[in-house]
Design an enzyme around this catalytic site. Structure first.
Site, PDB file in Angstrom:
ATOM      1  N   CYS A 148     -38.955 -19.605  14.351  1.00 26.08           N
ATOM      2  CA  CYS A 148     -37.976 -18.565  16.780  1.00 26.08           C
ATOM      3  C   CYS A 148     -37.091 -20.292  16.774  1.00 26.08           C
ATOM      4  O   CYS A 148     -38.088 -21.173  16.400  1.00 26.08           O
ATOM      5  CB  CYS A 148     -39.256 -18.243  16.904  1.00 26.08           C
ATOM      6  SG  CYS A 148     -39.862 -16.340  15.659  1.00 26.08           S
ATOM      7  N   GLY A 201     -32.968 -18.264  14.589  1.00 26.36           N
ATOM      8  CA  GLY A 201     -33.999 -16.838  14.905  1.00 26.36           C
ATOM      9  C   GLY A 201     -32.487 -15.790  14.597  1.00 26.36           C
ATOM     10  O   GLY A 201     -31.969 -16.208  16.408  1.00 26.36           O
ATOM     11  N   ASN A 256     -43.481 -20.506  18.776  1.00 25.01           N
ATOM     12  CA  ASN A 256     -42.595 -20.931  17.819  1.00 25.01           C
ATOM     13  C   ASN A 256     -44.420 -21.373  16.691  1.00 25.01           C
ATOM     14  O   ASN A 256     -44.279 -22.236  17.198  1.00 25.01           O
ATOM     15  CB  ASN A 256     -41.653 -21.888  18.088  1.00 25.01           C
ATOM     16  CG  ASN A 256     -41.035 -23.083  16.265  1.00 25.01           C
ATOM     17  OD1 ASN A 256     -40.802 -23.695  16.515  1.00 25.01           O
ATOM     18  ND2 ASN A 256     -41.422 -21.779  15.607  1.00 25.01           N
ATOM     19  N   GLY A 257     -44.476 -20.207  16.079  1.00 28.21           N
ATOM     20  CA  GLY A 257     -45.282 -20.808  14.576  1.00 28.21           C
ATOM     21  C   GLY A 257     -45.913 -20.275  14.529  1.00 28.21           C
ATOM     22  O   GLY A 257     -45.401 -18.758  14.338  1.00 28.21           O
ATOM     23  N   TYR A 306     -33.605 -28.010   5.846  1.00 28.61           N
ATOM     24  CA  TYR A 306     -33.276 -27.085   6.312  1.00 28.61           C
ATOM     25  C   TYR A 306     -32.816 -26.855   6.978  1.00 28.61           C
ATOM     26  O   TYR A 306     -32.420 -26.095   7.634  1.00 28.61           O
ATOM     27  CB  TYR A 306     -33.980 -25.712   4.730  1.00 28.61           C
ATOM     28  CG  TYR A 306     -33.404 -24.523   5.196  1.00 28.61           C
ATOM     29  CD1 TYR A 306     -32.152 -24.012   5.366  1.00 28.61           C
ATOM     30  CD2 TYR A 306     -33.634 -23.314   5.063  1.00 28.61           C
ATOM     31  CE1 TYR A 306     -30.533 -22.963   4.582  1.00 28.61           C
ATOM     32  CE2 TYR A 306     -33.193 -22.636   5.950  1.00 28.61           C
ATOM     33  CZ  TYR A 306     -31.684 -21.548   5.080  1.00 28.61           C
ATOM     34  OH  TYR A 306     -31.009 -21.079   5.690  1.00 28.61           O
TER      35      TYR A 306
END
Length: 466
Positions: free
Chosen positions: A13, A39, A113-114, A253
């Protein structure tokens, strides 16, 4: 759904926050737009006018749902925002962040985020104590814990709860008076600090700062807690120090190539990965072709090192949707053709080096190799700019189960035969880390070696992709 979408890791995210700007919600929208690659299913913003929090959340892309009317209702000079991927079956509005509550410590909003591997266990404890959850997100366990913490104020409660929280988290909290940014002690996920005139901003990647013309100041350090309020920026390190374990896949990526992540240029890392790949896996060929868009920088590096001509011989359709009716089985590779199409006159009769960032299940790579052969390639040599992916992620990345990862089930030669390439070469762990400028002791490389930096919950991971 396109095979190409299904056969890639989902980029966790993106989070963005700003404090001290009269157009806070609009700038947050722009920041989320720059982070849209992290996201693409849902987004939301919570703003503060100094007295109250104002919230909007919706399923959909940032540009589609965060309209001018919406932003006009998100009043105030501070805001946090979130853009996310969801896991299968969890794409309801209840899962969309930021979450917000009113509790003994006042109004608090959070975006994350995680991933917290032990959130399920914590959730059961909270439910037994009377907590009522509105979502399946692990992030909500943090809010409930903060609401119940015996602390003098919200900031002390946040620090107290996160001291006992294991996992990967880059978090933004918003109260009516302050913006709080926190990064876990291992620093799994990126978080950066910027300045826009007199306003402070925090984001997952520096590309969000570029769009709003903010100055990149520095990384939020692993284990650091930043409190931004009317008195300025306050830094502390309230958590136990732990070995640094930053996610190397961010450079392979996830992150945008125009970002600085963990102190290094993502584009430069990918270029160097391609150069190192050419050193480790040379081949006689006529053209180097990237799988767009993830393989482009590495392909340029491979071409530069090998002296083989770089050609953009596969074109990507950027306007693909997520749902299509499959035609008859006589149309092969339908899903991949929706997004990728080869330029036949560049490929016809040539020996092709095909560069991609990773092979996950192998189904997409197999179809791309077939497309290139059908376009007339004499030979197709696949080169991958990271090691074989053999383990799922427990730290905020939506990965397949181990049984679905082709490299966990097959040798390199077997994968090569499966995708029907003439040869296959993966970048070594040493070569990848050298290209990124990381040491293995400071990086999380569990998806390539199965060695997790933390104790993880038993069984296969349940990734919330918060």
């Amino acid at each position: 759904m396109s095979d190409l979408i299904l056969d890639k890791f989902k980029e966790e995210c993106g989070i963005f926050g700003i404090f001290g700007h009269p157009e806070a919600s609009t700038l947050t929208q722009l920041g989320l737009f720059a982070l849209q690659h992290r996201g693409q299913e849902a987004c939301g913003i919570v703003s503060s006018d100094g007295r109250d929090l104002h919230q909007f959340r919706s399923i959909g892309l940032v540009a589609d749902v965060l309209s001018e009317d919406v932003l006009n209702n998100l009043k105030g000079a501070s805001a946090i925002g979130h853009t996310r991927y969801s896991t299968a079956g969890k794409s309801t509005i209840k899962e969309v962040q930021p979450f917000s509550v009113i509790c003994q410590h006042g109004q608090i909003a959070v975006c994350h985020n995680g991933n917290l591997p032990f959130a399920g266990q914590k959730r059961l404890e909270l439910e037994k104590a009377g907590a009522i959850f509105s979502s399946t997100s692990d992030t909500e366990t943090i809010l409930h814990s903060i609401a119940r913490a015996e602390s003098a104020n919200a900031i002390e409660a946040i620090a107290k709860v996160l001291q006992d929280t294991e996992g990967a988290f880059s978090l933004l909290f918003l109260t009516p008076e302050a913006l709080i940014a926190v990064r876990d002690s291992r620093g799994f996920r990126p978080l950066v600090l910027g300045k826009l005139k007199n306003a402070w901003c925090v984001a997952s990647e520096t590309c969000a700062f570029d769009l709003i013309e903010a100055e990149y100041v520095r990384e939020v350090e692993a284990g650091e807690m930043l409190v931004i309020d009317k008195d300025g920026l306050h830094s502390s390190f309230p958590f136990e120090k732990k070995p640094r374990s930053v996610c190397a896949f961010e450079h392979v990526y996830f992150s945008r190539p125009d970002s600085i992540v963990f102190g290094h240029s993502v584009n430069q890392s990918r270029h160097m990965m391609g150069r190192q790949l050419a050193i480790e896996h040379p081949v006689e060929a006529d053209i180097v072709v990237p799988v767009p868009d993830s393989g482009v920088a590495a392909a340029i590096g491979y071409s530069a090192e090998s002296g083989i001509s770089f050609r953009q011989a596969i074109i990507r359709n950027h306007y693909i949707g997520r749902t299509f009716i499959e035609p008859s089985q006589s149309i092969r590779s339908f899903g991949v053709r929706l997004k990728l199409n080869p330029i036949k006159d560049l490929i016809q009769g040539r020996r092709v080096v095909l560069i991609d960032d990773s092979i996950v299940r192998g189904t997409t790579s197999k179809k791309i190799v077939a497309l290139v052969r059908e376009a007339g390639a004499r030979e197709v040599h696949m080169r991958i700019s990271c090691p074989p992916t053999v383990s799922p992620c427990y730290y905020g990345v939506d990965t397949p189960r181990k049984a679905e990862l082709i490299a966990a089930q097959m040798s390199v030669d077997e994968v090569c035969r499966y995708i029907e390439a003439d040869s296959l070469g993966y970048l070594s762990m040493e070569g990848m880390l050298k290209a990124i400028g990381m040491e293995e002791k400071n990086a999380c490389v569990a998806c390539w070696n199965g060695k997790y930096p933390t104790i993880v919950a038993g069984g296969e991971p349940t990734i919330d992709n918060s």
